[in-house]
Design a protein around this motif. Sequence first.
Motif, mmCIF file in Angstrom:
data_model
loop_
_atom_site.group_PDB
_atom_site.id
_atom_site.type_symbol
_atom_site.label_atom_id
_atom_site.label_comp_id
_atom_site.label_asym_id
_atom_site.label_seq_id
_atom_site.Cartn_x
_atom_site.Cartn_y
_atom_site.Cartn_z
ATOM 1 N N MET A 298 87.032 54.488 49.648
ATOM 2 C CA MET A 298 86.375 53.373 50.341
ATOM 3 C C MET A 298 85.452 53.860 51.464
ATOM 4 O O MET A 298 84.933 53.051 52.230
ATOM 5 N N ASP A 299 85.276 55.189 51.588
ATOM 6 C CA ASP A 299 84.417 55.694 52.657
ATOM 7 C C ASP A 299 83.004 55.133 52.560
ATOM 8 O O ASP A 299 82.344 54.925 53.577
ATOM 9 N N GLY A 300 82.542 54.896 51.323
ATOM 10 C CA GLY A 300 81.194 54.399 51.136
ATOM 11 C C GLY A 300 80.988 52.976 51.617
ATOM 12 O O GLY A 300 79.854 52.519 51.756
ATOM 13 N N LEU A 301 82.095 52.258 51.872
ATOM 14 C CA LEU A 301 82.013 50.892 52.398
ATOM 15 C C LEU A 301 82.547 50.806 53.829
ATOM 16 O O LEU A 301 82.816 49.711 54.321
ATOM 17 N N LYS A 302 82.662 51.944 54.492
ATOM 18 C CA LYS A 302 83.158 51.956 55.858
ATOM 19 C C LYS A 302 82.273 51.103 56.756
ATOM 20 O O LYS A 302 81.050 51.208 56.738
ATOM 21 N N GLY A 303 82.902 50.236 57.533
ATOM 22 C CA GLY A 303 82.165 49.361 58.428
ATOM 23 C C GLY A 303 81.730 48.051 57.799
ATOM 24 O O GLY A 303 81.158 47.193 58.482
ATOM 25 N N SER A 304 82.019 47.882 56.510
ATOM 26 C CA SER A 304 81.596 46.666 55.811
ATOM 27 C C SER A 304 82.572 45.516 55.978
ATOM 28 O O SER A 304 82.228 44.355 55.778
ATOM 29 N N GLY A 305 83.830 45.848 56.300
ATOM 30 C CA GLY A 305 84.906 44.868 56.313
ATOM 31 C C GLY A 305 85.920 45.119 55.224
ATOM 32 O O GLY A 305 87.049 44.629 55.292
ATOM 33 N N ALA A 306 85.533 45.893 54.186
ATOM 34 C CA ALA A 306 86.481 46.318 53.153
ATOM 35 C C ALA A 306 87.216 47.544 53.675
ATOM 36 O O ALA A 306 86.590 48.549 54.007
ATOM 37 N N ALA B 144 83.277 46.922 45.423
ATOM 38 C CA ALA B 144 84.270 47.982 45.295
ATOM 39 C C ALA B 144 84.734 48.119 43.848
ATOM 40 O O ALA B 144 84.904 49.227 43.332
ATOM 41 N N GLN B 145 84.935 46.996 43.195
ATOM 42 C CA GLN B 145 85.387 47.001 41.805
ATOM 43 C C GLN B 145 84.401 47.752 40.912
ATOM 44 O O GLN B 145 84.794 48.576 40.082
ATOM 45 N N GLY B 146 83.110 47.482 41.081
ATOM 46 C CA GLY B 146 82.109 48.152 40.265
ATOM 47 C C GLY B 146 82.033 49.642 40.531
ATOM 48 O O GLY B 146 81.922 50.451 39.604
ATOM 49 N N ALA B 147 82.111 50.025 41.803
ATOM 50 C CA ALA B 147 82.040 51.444 42.149
ATOM 51 C C ALA B 147 83.241 52.206 41.599
ATOM 52 O O ALA B 147 83.098 53.292 41.020
ATOM 53 N N VAL B 148 84.438 51.649 41.760
ATOM 54 C CA VAL B 148 85.644 52.322 41.270
ATOM 55 C C VAL B 148 85.630 52.405 39.748
ATOM 56 O O VAL B 148 86.018 53.424 39.159
ATOM 57 N N ALA B 149 85.172 51.349 39.074
ATOM 58 C CA ALA B 149 85.103 51.382 37.615
ATOM 59 C C ALA B 149 84.215 52.525 37.140
ATOM 60 O O ALA B 149 84.574 53.255 36.200
ATOM 61 N N ASP B 150 83.067 52.723 37.787
ATOM 62 C CA ASP B 150 82.183 53.807 37.353
ATOM 63 C C ASP B 150 82.714 55.177 37.756
ATOM 64 O O ASP B 150 82.473 56.170 37.063
ATOM 65 N N LEU B 151 83.453 55.256 38.847
ATOM 66 C CA LEU B 151 84.081 56.533 39.212
ATOM 67 C C LEU B 151 85.195 56.910 38.238
ATOM 68 O O LEU B 151 85.400 58.090 37.933
ATOM 69 N N MET B 152 85.925 55.910 37.728
ATOM 70 C CA MET B 152 87.038 56.162 36.800
ATOM 71 C C MET B 152 86.567 56.345 35.358
ATOM 72 O O MET B 152 87.307 56.850 34.524
#
Length: 219
Positions: free
Chosen positions: A1-9, A49-57
């Motif tokens: 989740m580092d890529g969304l740091k400061g977003s609220g997630a 987050a869902q889209g990013a994790v799906a492509d990472l996995m």
Amino acid sequence: MDGLKGSGATSAELLDAPEGYASGLPWLGVHVDSDLGDDVEPNWLGAVAQGAVADLMRADEERTADVIGGGVVFDTGPDGIPVTVVLGTGSIEAGQQFESPADAALRAHVQDVAKEFNLSVESIDIFHPLNSVIRVILDVPDGVDPQWTIDDLTGALAGSPKIVEALFVELRSPQGVALLRQGSAYRVGEGGLWTAPGQDVRFGATRSVPTPASSFVSP
């Protein structure tokens, strides 16, 4: 989740499918600290987050929906009561790459689009879950009936082809009153739209819903 740091997630975890949802795939639980509850912005963050994790996995799956079955957002409402929102997922091509210009170029791009649409930029946030994500708040002058629609505005901001993997836009009056919120997460084909009374017509928002509580819909 580092890529969304400061977003609220704040964090994410893989979960079993929620009760009543048939799926042989993992789901993603996303914890958001917004105190907005079931609203466009926290739900948009969950979809990003869902889209990013799906492509990472992803291994060789053709669609992000073949990797993660859906998402669940955990947040609290304005009254402090915990809120859980189940998100869907679209059948979107996996492994998309977006142009993702440098942050300075993206900020200049937002300023240029705002000027073109006679809007003032209140704030610009840029995150990098994989490629770039823009969250922007724009002020609309009083007494103006725009000669454009919200789709015109978001299309100009996202670019063609799209230069960002997700976009969130909030339009406000000069007094700071929210008029419209729209979020799009292009990796999973999810988006949400909310408008204040009468603003759907003003901005050509044909997918408006009456309250944020039911505002997250597939684009």
